[in-house]
Design a protein around this motif. Sequence first.
Motif, short mmCIF file in Angstrom:
data_model
loop_
_atom_site.label_atom_id
_atom_site.label_comp_id
_atom_site.label_asym_id
_atom_site.label_seq_id
_atom_site.Cartn_x
_atom_site.Cartn_y
_atom_site.Cartn_z
N VAL A 104 5.33 1.92 2.15
CA VAL A 104 4.04 2.47 1.68
C VAL A 104 3.79 3.83 2.33
O VAL A 104 3.47 4.82 1.64
N ARG A 105 4.00 3.90 3.64
CA ARG A 105 3.84 5.20 4.31
C ARG A 105 4.90 6.19 3.85
O ARG A 105 4.64 7.38 3.69
N GLU A 106 6.10 5.68 3.63
CA GLU A 106 7.19 6.57 3.18
C GLU A 106 6.84 7.17 1.81
O GLU A 106 7.11 8.35 1.56
N LYS A 107 6.24 6.35 0.95
CA LYS A 107 5.89 6.87 -0.39
C LYS A 107 4.77 7.91 -0.28
O LYS A 107 4.80 8.94 -0.95
N ILE A 108 3.80 7.66 0.60
CA ILE A 108 2.71 8.64 0.78
C ILE A 108 3.28 9.97 1.27
O ILE A 108 2.94 11.04 0.76
N LEU A 109 4.19 9.91 2.24
CA LEU A 109 4.82 11.15 2.73
C LEU A 109 5.60 11.83 1.61
O LEU A 109 5.48 13.03 1.39
N ALA A 110 6.41 11.03 0.91
CA ALA A 110 7.31 11.61 -0.09
C ALA A 110 6.54 12.29 -1.23
O ALA A 110 6.87 13.41 -1.61
N VAL A 111 5.51 11.63 -1.75
CA VAL A 111 4.81 12.23 -2.90
C VAL A 111 3.95 13.42 -2.47
O VAL A 111 3.57 14.23 -3.30
N ASN A 112 3.66 13.50 -1.19
CA ASN A 112 2.89 14.65 -0.70
C ASN A 112 3.78 15.73 -0.11
O ASN A 112 3.29 16.60 0.62
N SER A 113 5.06 15.67 -0.41
CA SER A 113 6.01 16.67 0.07
C SER A 113 6.47 17.52 -1.09
O SER A 113 6.50 17.07 -2.23
N ARG A 114 6.88 18.74 -0.77
CA ARG A 114 7.39 19.61 -1.84
C ARG A 114 8.71 19.05 -2.37
O ARG A 114 9.04 19.23 -3.53
N GLU A 115 9.46 18.38 -1.51
CA GLU A 115 10.69 17.69 -1.96
C GLU A 115 10.96 16.48 -1.08
O GLU A 115 10.72 16.52 0.13
N LEU A 134 13.50 -6.75 -3.84
CA LEU A 134 12.46 -5.73 -4.00
C LEU A 134 11.33 -6.06 -3.02
O LEU A 134 10.61 -7.04 -3.20
N PRO A 135 11.13 -5.25 -1.97
CA PRO A 135 10.03 -5.51 -1.04
C PRO A 135 8.67 -5.20 -1.70
O PRO A 135 8.50 -4.14 -2.30
N VAL A 136 7.76 -6.16 -1.61
CA VAL A 136 6.40 -5.96 -2.11
C VAL A 136 5.46 -6.16 -0.93
O VAL A 136 5.47 -7.23 -0.31
N GLU A 137 4.68 -5.12 -0.64
CA GLU A 137 3.76 -5.24 0.52
C GLU A 137 2.46 -5.89 0.06
O GLU A 137 1.87 -5.50 -0.94
N ILE A 138 2.05 -6.90 0.82
CA ILE A 138 0.92 -7.75 0.41
C ILE A 138 -0.09 -7.87 1.54
O ILE A 138 0.27 -8.09 2.70
N LEU A 139 -1.37 -7.72 1.16
CA LEU A 139 -2.45 -7.87 2.12
C LEU A 139 -2.48 -9.31 2.65
O LEU A 139 -2.30 -10.25 1.87
N PHE A 140 -2.67 -9.47 3.96
CA PHE A 140 -2.67 -10.80 4.55
C PHE A 140 -3.76 -11.68 3.92
O PHE A 140 -3.51 -12.85 3.61
N PHE A 141 -4.96 -11.10 3.72
CA PHE A 141 -6.07 -11.86 3.14
C PHE A 141 -5.67 -12.37 1.75
O PHE A 141 -5.32 -11.59 0.87
N GLY A 142 -5.72 -13.68 1.59
CA GLY A 142 -5.41 -14.27 0.27
C GLY A 142 -3.94 -14.23 -0.11
O GLY A 142 -3.60 -14.37 -1.29
N SER A 143 -3.07 -14.04 0.88
CA SER A 143 -1.66 -13.82 0.55
C SER A 143 -1.01 -14.98 -0.22
O SER A 143 -0.18 -14.72 -1.12
N PRO A 144 -1.34 -16.27 0.04
CA PRO A 144 -0.73 -17.32 -0.79
C PRO A 144 -1.14 -17.19 -2.27
O PRO A 144 -0.32 -17.40 -3.17
#
Length: 226
Positions: A104-115, A134-144
């Motif tokens: 998630v952080r990697e995507k934020i960095l990547a899309v906010n970069s010129r390349e 495929l990793p899917v990041e899930i909020l702990f609250f209500g995760s089941p």
Amino acid sequence: MTIENAKKAAGRAAADLIKNDMIVGLGTGSTANYFIEALSFRVKQGLYLKAVVPSSKRSHDLAKSLGLPAQDINQVPYIDITVDGADEIDPLKRMIKGGGGAHVREKILAVNSREMVVIIDETKLVSKVGVGKLPVEILFFGSPATRNALEKKGYFGKWRLNEDGSFFITENTNLTYDVVFDTPPLYPEQVHEEMIHIPGVIDTGFFFDIAGRVVVGYFDGHFEIQ
Ligand code: 5RP
């Protein structure tokens, strides 16, 4: 002739793409570590960087230990280039990331970069993304409940666990559900679209239309830029 040779070759070649005065986003993972080490070597040889912006605590700690000028994404006005690894990449440069729990952080960095420059060893090249998990990041609250919602749509997998059996916690203190496909999806964009609208899903590890140059390292130590 090892995978480490391949990762090192990609990391070093990417470090040679960095120019004076740049602000550089740092990915996470073993290939990114080789890049960070090679970058610090270039800085010791005289390259001047305005800042580096790490995508994880691991990359931050490595960068700091090597004397790189690490800053938070909120402290920099822009990012020239982000260099990061990937778990899979297809000929259309569609990727799966998140093996290290920082996508998630990697995507934020990547899309906010010129390349975004992607650094991979040759094993990451696939004809279709979705061969592995495929990793899917899930909020702990209500995760089941979130997992149930994914399974109702036909997406089955496993919670990612640490070696001691405890839940693996991402950079953003969330959980990771690693989805496994019977066969790689024909339309991964549709899969992402379907998953991302489930409340509790923070993001998937799919990266579309983000990769710029791709540096591929080979076991014999040579590299190619695609
Ligand atoms: C971390 C990632 C990594 O870039 C990806 O897992 C590749 O890692 P490695 O270079 O160790 O093979 O997405 O979240």
